[in-house]
Enzyme design. Structure first.
Site, PDB file in Angstrom:
ATOM      1  N   THR A   1      -0.579   8.145  -6.524  1.00 54.01           N
ATOM      2  CA  THR A   1       0.048   8.139  -5.203  1.00 54.01           C
ATOM      3  C   THR A   1       1.472   7.575  -5.269  1.00 54.01           C
ATOM      4  O   THR A   1       2.394   8.100  -4.631  1.00 54.01           O
ATOM      5  CB  THR A   1      -0.811   7.327  -4.212  1.00 54.01           C
ATOM      6  OG1 THR A   1      -2.169   7.786  -4.299  1.00 54.01           O
ATOM      7  CG2 THR A   1      -0.316   7.501  -2.796  1.00 54.01           C
ATOM      8  N   ALA A   2       1.659   6.530  -6.094  1.00 54.20           N
ATOM      9  CA  ALA A   2       2.982   5.904  -6.189  1.00 54.20           C
ATOM     10  C   ALA A   2       4.034   6.854  -6.752  1.00 54.20           C
ATOM     11  O   ALA A   2       5.238   6.628  -6.584  1.00 54.20           O
ATOM     12  CB  ALA A   2       2.900   4.640  -7.041  1.00 54.20           C
TER      13      ALA A   2
ATOM     14  N   CYS B   1      -0.817   5.282 -11.607  1.00 50.79           N
ATOM     15  CA  CYS B   1      -1.180   5.421 -10.187  1.00 50.79           C
ATOM     16  C   CYS B   1      -0.537   6.707  -9.702  1.00 50.79           C
ATOM     17  O   CYS B   1       0.684   6.856  -9.801  1.00 50.79           O
ATOM     18  CB  CYS B   1      -0.651   4.242  -9.364  1.00 50.79           C
ATOM     19  SG  CYS B   1      -0.808   4.506  -7.573  1.00 50.79           S
TER      20      CYS B   1
ATOM     21  N   CYS C   1      -6.804  10.373  -9.118  1.00 48.41           N
ATOM     22  CA  CYS C   1      -6.622   9.024  -8.608  1.00 48.41           C
ATOM     23  C   CYS C   1      -7.127   8.157  -9.763  1.00 48.41           C
ATOM     24  O   CYS C   1      -8.255   8.364 -10.230  1.00 48.41           O
ATOM     25  CB  CYS C   1      -7.453   8.789  -7.347  1.00 48.41           C
ATOM     26  SG  CYS C   1      -7.511   7.041  -6.902  1.00 48.41           S
TER      27      CYS C   1
ATOM     28  N   LYS D   1     -12.600   0.189  -6.369  1.00 53.96           N
ATOM     29  CA  LYS D   1     -11.690  -0.927  -6.079  1.00 53.96           C
ATOM     30  C   LYS D   1     -12.458  -2.219  -5.805  1.00 53.96           C
ATOM     31  O   LYS D   1     -11.905  -3.303  -5.949  1.00 53.96           O
ATOM     32  CB  LYS D   1     -10.755  -0.591  -4.912  1.00 53.96           C
ATOM     33  CG  LYS D   1      -9.637   0.380  -5.315  1.00 53.96           C
ATOM     34  CD  LYS D   1      -8.488   0.386  -4.326  1.00 53.96           C
ATOM     35  CE  LYS D   1      -7.465   1.492  -4.617  1.00 53.96           C
ATOM     36  NZ  LYS D   1      -6.488   1.152  -5.654  1.00 53.96           N
TER      37      LYS D   1
ATOM     38  N   THR E   1      -6.404  10.773  -3.419  1.00 56.38           N
ATOM     39  CA  THR E   1      -6.258  10.176  -2.092  1.00 56.38           C
ATOM     40  C   THR E   1      -5.610  11.202  -1.161  1.00 56.38           C
ATOM     41  O   THR E   1      -4.958  12.145  -1.617  1.00 56.38           O
ATOM     42  CB  THR E   1      -5.331   8.934  -2.125  1.00 56.38           C
ATOM     43  OG1 THR E   1      -4.020   9.349  -2.537  1.00 56.38           O
ATOM     44  CG2 THR E   1      -5.858   7.861  -3.063  1.00 56.38           C
TER      45      THR E   1
ATOM     46  N   ASP F   1       0.824  -1.216   0.000  1.00 60.58           N
ATOM     47  CA  ASP F   1       0.000   0.000   0.000  1.00 60.58           C
ATOM     48  C   ASP F   1       0.858   1.267   0.000  1.00 60.58           C
ATOM     49  O   ASP F   1       1.868   1.348   0.707  1.00 60.58           O
ATOM     50  CB  ASP F   1      -0.888  -0.031   1.256  1.00 60.58           C
ATOM     51  CG  ASP F   1      -1.599   1.287   1.486  1.00 60.58           C
ATOM     52  OD1 ASP F   1      -2.282   1.752   0.562  1.00 60.58           O
ATOM     53  OD2 ASP F   1      -1.452   1.843   2.599  1.00 60.58           O
ATOM     54  N   ARG F   2       0.443   2.240  -0.795  1.00 64.29           N
ATOM     55  CA  ARG F   2       1.185   3.497  -0.927  1.00 64.29           C
ATOM     56  C   ARG F   2       0.726   4.557   0.072  1.00 64.29           C
ATOM     57  O   ARG F   2       1.482   5.438   0.466  1.00 64.29           O
ATOM     58  CB  ARG F   2       1.046   4.059  -2.352  1.00 64.29           C
ATOM     59  CG  ARG F   2       1.884   3.395  -3.404  1.00 64.29           C
ATOM     60  CD  ARG F   2       1.455   1.990  -3.781  1.00 64.29           C
ATOM     61  NE  ARG F   2       0.082   1.894  -4.274  1.00 64.29           N
ATOM     62  CZ  ARG F   2      -0.599   0.758  -4.410  1.00 64.29           C
ATOM     63  NH1 ARG F   2      -0.085  -0.399  -4.037  1.00 64.29           N
ATOM     64  NH2 ARG F   2      -1.835   0.770  -4.869  1.00 64.29           N
TER      65      ARG F   2
END
Lengths: 235, 235
Positions: free
Chosen positions: B83-84, B81, B196, B166, B126, B45-46
């Site tokens: 957040t990554a 993605c 996101c 998700k 996020t 998880d990021r």
């Protein structure tokens, strides 16, 4: 890890992957399995060599692509392209991991979901898939005979529908596919197998009554991959 | 060959790949480029490490996954993605091939398509993407200040919408996303960045008026990958 030998065509590969992900039960990312996809549209055309109009075999590229997926870590392979399954026996000879056969899977699923050897089944596919008997051989094991499109049906509806999907003309593809399914239904066909992975992509442009006759092998293959990886029985 | 570092989440990866294929101009399979996709949902998880609620960094898995794509033959990488991208600087230090940054691409595209530093831009993302300032830093270079959702907006709309995608609950996600965009529009926001990669997947469940305010970074990234591989200018 699932390995997907794709790119034949690329949109069919994307369609397969989306169906696979949607069928996998998950609450969060980490519930999903690893998947490696090699979309390799540079694999030479499959239709020409089967029909005898081209001498360039896609087999070396198919084997090399499958081996690269295996080396990447794939433990189960599949290939969302029917015509390329003509070379399935030679591909699996070169691999150490299991490889699900799209027509095997689809045929078993049809026969296990309320249809029997009395059901009238029609198959829409490329000329090469039909000539290579990729579906006929499997259904005949179960005593089911398959209806195939006649020449006018192929030339006016099936082949133009596949070509339309390959150039992203979905509304046109949907109309051609609707005509194609309706033609089969008028001939008494109850179950229409969309045995070219381009065709199910146009299904959302087909009206819902017509759609009820269709079997989508891309979804059947995705479901079989999910069940195999989850160690559930494959129908 | 394009390499896609995916699986965060898998459906966002499928969405990216479909957009990429549809944007690529082609008449037949062989006109398309090779693409390798590693959907690796096992990357930790990021969000947790950025918010300080988890000590397990996804960085080693991100670097390893990117390197495997490079070893497979990818000559250009991307990662659908947001957040990554917090770890983007460390990832690219370990690579020899170019890697397109999703927020760089999206920010440039917004500023080159009729919006300027006077436009009121809002970002839905996020908590981790917001806290890591993945968009704010880029927009501020151009003098654009970003609106962020307030705490109630985050808890009632944005985060539940992402979670709904998700777990494949698209109708629910669409309603939450509609409320989320409308809330911004009522505050005077003209352009809403769906920052996101889960959010654009729910866009088809958002009504068309509300949808006109949205920017889809997944599509912007896909377009930039197409243009880079075709050696066309990236906006």
């Amino acid at each position: 890890m699932l390995g997907v030998l794709g790119g034949m065509g690329p949109l069919a590969t994307a369609d397969f992957f989306e169906k696979f992900v949607r069928l996998w039960p998950a609450e969060k990312d980490q519930d999903h399995p690893q998947v490696v996809i090699f979309s390799n549209p540079k694999i030479p055309d499959r239709v020409g060599p089967i029909l005898g109009t081209s001498a360039t075999s896609p087999l070396p590229a198919l084997i090399e692509s499958a081996k690269r997926l295996q080396e990447f870590g794939a433990q189960l392979l599949c290939m969302p392209c029917h015509t390329a399954h003509f070379w399935y026996p030679q591909i699996i000879q070169n691999l150490d991991v299991p490889f699900l056969h799209i027509a095997d899977i689809t045929c078993k699923e049809i026969l296990h979901t309320g249809h029997d050897d009395k059901s009238k089944v029609g198959v829409l596919a490329t000329r090469a898939t039909l000539q290579a008997k990729i579906y006929q051989d499997r259904f005949s094991e179960y005593g089911v005979s398959l209806m195939q499109p006649d020449q006018v049906h192929m030339e006016q509806n099936v082949l133009p529908a596949i070509a339309a999907v390959k150039r992203n003309s979905m509304v046109e593809a949907g109309e051609l596919l609707t005509n194609s399914i309706d033609r089969f239904v008028q001939q008494g066909v109850e179950v229409v197998v969309l045995a070219c992975t381009e065709l199910p992509i146009a299904l959302e442009y087909v009206d819902s009554d017509t759609r009820t006759h269709c079997i989508d092998p891309t979804e059947s293959l995705a479901r079989a991959c999910v069940n195999t990886l989850r160690q559930r029985p494959v129908k």
